[in-house]
Every structure is written in structure tokens, then in C-alpha cells.
Scaffold this motif. Structure first.
Motif, PDB file in Angstrom:
ATOM      1  N   PRO A 193       0.786  -1.284   0.080  1.00 20.72           N
ATOM      2  CA  PRO A 193       0.240   0.067   0.109  1.00 20.72           C
ATOM      3  C   PRO A 193       0.888   1.333  -0.009  1.00 20.72           C
ATOM      4  CG  PRO A 193       0.023  -0.945   2.200  1.00 20.72           C
ATOM      5  CD  PRO A 193       0.536  -1.910   1.106  1.00 20.72           C
ATOM      6  N   ARG A 194       0.512   2.227  -0.472  1.00 18.77           N
ATOM      7  CA  ARG A 194       1.105   3.506  -0.716  1.00 18.77           C
ATOM      8  C   ARG A 194       0.545   4.062   0.491  1.00 18.77           C
ATOM      9  NH1 ARG A 194      -0.473   4.998  -6.511  1.00 18.77           N
ATOM     10  NH2 ARG A 194      -2.306   4.225  -5.732  1.00 18.77           N
ATOM     11  N   ASP A 197      -3.132   4.900   1.775  1.00 19.33           N
ATOM     12  CA  ASP A 197      -3.960   3.899   1.108  1.00 19.33           C
ATOM     13  C   ASP A 197      -4.781   2.866   2.430  1.00 19.33           C
ATOM     14  OD1 ASP A 197      -3.657   4.167  -1.521  1.00 19.33           O
ATOM     15  OD2 ASP A 197      -2.236   2.349  -1.824  1.00 19.33           O
ATOM     16  N   HIS A 220      -1.667   2.468   8.032  1.00 27.07           N
ATOM     17  CA  HIS A 220      -2.936   2.514   7.467  1.00 27.07           C
ATOM     18  C   HIS A 220      -4.328   2.346   7.902  1.00 27.07           C
ATOM     19  CE1 HIS A 220      -0.094   2.166   3.924  1.00 27.07           C
ATOM     20  NE2 HIS A 220       0.650   1.338   4.589  1.00 27.07           N
ATOM     21  N   ALA A 256     -11.388  -0.709  -1.198  1.00 25.50           N
ATOM     22  CA  ALA A 256      -9.918  -0.283  -0.743  1.00 25.50           C
ATOM     23  C   ALA A 256      -9.033  -0.533  -2.020  1.00 25.50           C
ATOM     24  CB  ALA A 256      -9.548  -0.984   0.692  1.00 25.50           C
ATOM     25  N   PRO A 257      -7.853  -0.006  -1.972  1.00 26.63           N
ATOM     26  CA  PRO A 257      -6.923  -0.146  -3.140  1.00 26.63           C
ATOM     27  C   PRO A 257      -5.995  -1.456  -2.624  1.00 26.63           C
ATOM     28  CG  PRO A 257      -6.212   1.694  -1.802  1.00 26.63           C
ATOM     29  CD  PRO A 257      -7.477   1.337  -1.174  1.00 26.63           C
ATOM     30  N   GLY A 280      -6.540  -1.294  -8.197  1.00 26.52           N
ATOM     31  CA  GLY A 280      -5.997  -1.756  -6.871  1.00 26.52           C
ATOM     32  C   GLY A 280      -5.546  -3.168  -7.015  1.00 26.52           C
TER      33      GLY A 280
END
Ligand SMILES: NC(=O)c1ccc[n+]([C@@H]2O[C@H](COP(=O)([O-])OP(=O)(O)OC[C@H]3O[C@@H](n4cnc5c(N)ncnc54)[C@H](O)[C@@H]3O)[C@@H](O)[C@H]2O)c1
Ligand SMILES: [Zn+2]
Ligand SMILES: [Zn+2]
Length: 372
Positions: A193-194, A197, A220, A256-257, A280
Motif C-alpha cells: 500500500p502507498r 491507502d 494505514h 480499498a486499493p 488496486g
């Protein structure tokens, strides 16, 4: 020379589980060979009960029997085979369920592919050094994933362990070996995840809950999804920001991504893909029956540029990743011990499997008397 040990042996697979009243696990006295070259003798301190053990019991993962189960554990080194100089007697180690030769083409993928040599040994129920070190009345008993930790002692390859400092308690060290490496690695190594995210986890057992903890520890927002309401309240306790049943999540268009599937059920995989935002990544960690099939539309991948990634052992390099989790735990950011839902004695393993099958447990931990 051999050591006499007590261990839990799976005598036969039991497709009728759960609640069939059948008791396929027995506590046996076994003879454990001395460690061979590149191997160590361990006194087991703590071992967690994972769904991957249950999957061998119920026949979803086909393995040779009789087999001494248990693959998530911590132990103290009691003996060294020839040529072992990386460890000393008295060291505490995390046992990992995939020996890693470090040299094959798969090992050169930075954890993305499971070691070829280790996988072949695991499928045979042997150690990477060849054959079994476990015997009972002249009969060979197979190793589970190179570990076989539901026992007082084990002989394993040094490529199956990672040393940790003594301040890491045995219960935490045990859970690092499967739940945390798998769930945490699914997030950090596979999902990546970035910043900013959200991470969504479908299936909130020991592995999924470890993914929740690691995603929270790394900053996150976390969404938990499980079919069981009891797991949803536990996820909120452990820091999830929002929780839903699969039906609620689809109805409310929760997305969510980065989505981790840690249920091991084909329907959960479909849910995970459906809850992934365009662009994603869905990471699938669950190990359903070999004949399980899911149905997804290829168009949801192409037209909306989604990615599906499979992840075994959290796509980890354990010697690289375990110190990262230990650091987070030391800083108080990763309360791994909260994944332990109960402790069970070795002779209650059949009941522990029933509790896991019923969804009544996170990680049940077998703890051993550690006085030498
Ligand atoms: N890839 C790997 O390296 C690896 C490592 C360890 C475990 N596993 C696998 O990961 C899975 C999870 O392991 P665990 O020990 O956490 O299991 P678990 O039984 O403790 O947890 C599974 C959870 O999934 C939930 N669930 C089941 N069906 C669902 C559905 N359709 N939708 C939403 N939730 C659903 C259950 O209620 C339960 O809470 C298992 O399949 C296990 O074999 C894989
Ligand atoms: Zn496991
Ligand atoms: Zn390898």
C-alpha cells in the motif's frame, strides 16, 4: 542416538470434521534422530494452531500420514549438527514453515516465489536434508512443513529458523513464524500500500488479524471483513477502523486499493476481488481445497486495471522480515501477543481443531514447560 519426545501425530485425514466426534490426532512417544549436517535440535517453547494444520487434518491439504503436525513455533537450540556455526546452544529461534535454500532460482526472486528445494521437501513430508528424523515403533512419521512443532522437541534445518533476541517472548516469536510473516507480508511485500491507502482484510482469523495489526502499525486505515460477527468485534478491539460482513461491505460499496484475502474460501476470494478499487491489488493468501473454484469477471481486471497477486509465506524473506516485525513489536506498535486467544495442552489438540473449524479461536497456543 535418538531423543525420546512426546508429539501429536495425525494418524489419518478426517474429512468429516468438524464435530464428527472422530479423534484423528493422538499424543505419541516418538524417537527423534540427532540433528544431521546443517540441522539443529530444538526444545519447543510455544506453538500456534493455524488453519493450515486443520487443512491437513480435514484433508483439504493432502499430505502423507502419519505426520507430526505444527508449523508455527518458537524454540530454544539444544543441539547442533555438523557444520552449524550460525547458531549456538541456548539461542531462541522462530521456526518458519518453508525452508529456504537461498540459492535456487525461486529464492532469487526476493521472496516472491517459494523456495523450490524447500517446497519439494515440504510436499514429501521430509526435511531438506532428505528423509525424516521422526520414528515411532520402527515406523517413519512425516514432518509437517519442515517443522513438526506440536512436540516437546524438533530437529529442523537451519534454513527453517531465524534467530531472535531473548527479549522477544516465546509466544510472540511463535506467531511471527506463520501468522505475522504471512499476514504482514501479504500487506507489505505483496499488497505494497502507498501512503494514505486503506487496507481491507477479508477473513479475520490469526493470519488476517496479523495483517490488520501490521497494516495499522505501518500507518494505514484498516477495514475488516468476516462472515462471523464475533471476529468483527475482535478486529475493532485490535485497531480496525471499520468492520463489515461480506454482504454489508458489498451493499455499502466499501472499497480499498489493497485487499487481502485470508479466509481460504472461494467465496471470500470473490468478495476480495469485488471490494478492490479500480487500479488496486487483491492479495490472496488463503489455501482452499484443491478443487475449489471462484467466479470473477475478467473484465473487472482488464477494464479497471485490477491486479491479483498470490502470496505464500507473505512473499517473505524471513531473515529480512522478522527483524522488521520485532522492531515494530519493541516499539509497542505491533501487539502480536494479542493474537493469542487461549492456551491449550498438547493432549487437547483435537478440541483445538474443532474450535478453529467453528471460528471460535484466533491463535490457540500450546505452551510447554520450559524448565530444562
Ligand atoms: N499463504 C500462506 O502462506 C498461508 C499461511 C498460513 C495460513 N494460510 C491460509 O490462510 C487461511 C487463513 O488461516 P487462519 O489460520 O487465519 O484461519 P482461520 O480459520 O483462523 O480464519 C479464517 C477466517 O475466515 C473467515 N471466513 C471464512 N469464509 C469467509 C467468507 N466467505 N467471507 C469472509 N470471511 C470468511 C472465518 O470466519 C475465519 O474468521 C487458511 O486458508 C490458511 O490455510 C496461508
Ligand atoms: Zn500457518
Ligand atoms: Zn531455494
Amino acid at each position: 542416538m535418538t531423543t525420546s519426545i512426546r508429539g501429536v501425530v495425525l494418524e489419518r485425514t478426517d474429512a468429516e470434521r468438524p464435530f464428527a466426534g472422530s479423534r484423528p490426532l493422538t499424543v505419541s512417544t516418538l524417537a527423534l534422530d540427532d540433528p544431521g549436517p546443517g540441522e539443529i535440535l530444538l526444545r519447543i517453547e510455544a506453538a500456534g494452531v493455524c488453519h493450515s494444520d486443520l487443512s491437513v487434518v480435514d484433508g483439504n491439504r493432502v499430505r502423507p500420514v502419519p505426520m507430526l503436525l505444527g508449523h508455527e513455533a518458537a524454540g530454544i537450540v539444544e543441539g547442533l549438527g555438523d557444520g552449524v556455526d550460525s547458531l549456538a546452544v541456548g539461542d531462541r529461534v522462530v521456526m518458519t514453515f518453508l525452508p529456504r535454500c537461498g540459492e535456487c532460482d525461486h529464492c532469487r526472486t526476493d521472496g516472491r516465489l517459494p523456495c523450490r528445494v524447500g517446497s519439494a521437501a515440504n510436499n514429501e513430508g521430509s526435511l531438506v536434508g532428505g528423509g525424516s528424523r521422526l520414528h515411532r515403533d520402527g515406523e517413519t512419521v512425516h514432518h509437517h512443513l519442515g517443522v513438526s512443532a506440536f512436540a516437546t522437541h524438533a530437529v529442523v534445518s537451519t534454513t527453517s529458523v531465524v534467530r531472535v533476541d531473548q527479549d522477544v517472548p516465546a509466544d510472540v516469536a511463535a506467531l511471527l513464524g506463520c501468522a505475522v510473516l504471512t499476514g504482514g507480508g501479504a500487506v507489505l511485500n505483496a499488497g505494497r500500500p502507498r501512503e494514505g491507502d486503506a487496507v481491507l482484510v477479508v477473513g479475520l482469523g490469526g493470519v488476517g488479524m496479523a495483517a490488520v495489526l501490521v497494516a495499522k502499525a505501518t500507518g494505514h486505515r484498516v477495514i475488516g471483513v468476516d462472515a462471523l460477527p464475533s471476529k468483527l468485534s475482535l478486529a475493532l478491539d485490535l485497531g480496525a477502523d471499520e468492520v463489515y460482513t461480506p454482504e454489508e461491505a458489498e451493499e455499502k460499496v466499501v472499497r480499498a486499493p489493497v485487499v487481502i484475502e485470508a479466509a481460504g474460501h472461494p467465496r471470500a476470494f470473490e468478495t476480495a476481488v469485488a471490494l478492490t478499487t479500480p487500479g488496486g491489488t487483491t492479495v490472496t493468501v488463503g489455501l482452499p481445497r484443491p478443487d475449489a473454484r471462484s467466479s470473477i469477471s475478467p473484465l473487472t481486471l482488464t477494464a479497471e486495471a485490477r491486479t491479483i497477486v498470490g502470496s505464500y509465506l507473505g512473499s517473505s524473506v524471513p531473515s529480512r522480515d522478522i527483524p522488521t516485525y520485532v522492531d515494530l513489536w519493541r516499539k509497542g506498535l505491533l501487539p502480536v501477543e494479542r493474537l493469542v486467544s487461549s492456551t491449550v495442552p498438547l493432549d487437547r489438540l483435537n478440541e483445538a481443531m474443532d474450535a478453529l473449524a467453528a471460528g471460535d479461536a484466533l491463535r490457540q497456543l500450546i505452551v510447554f514447560d520450559t524448565t530444562p
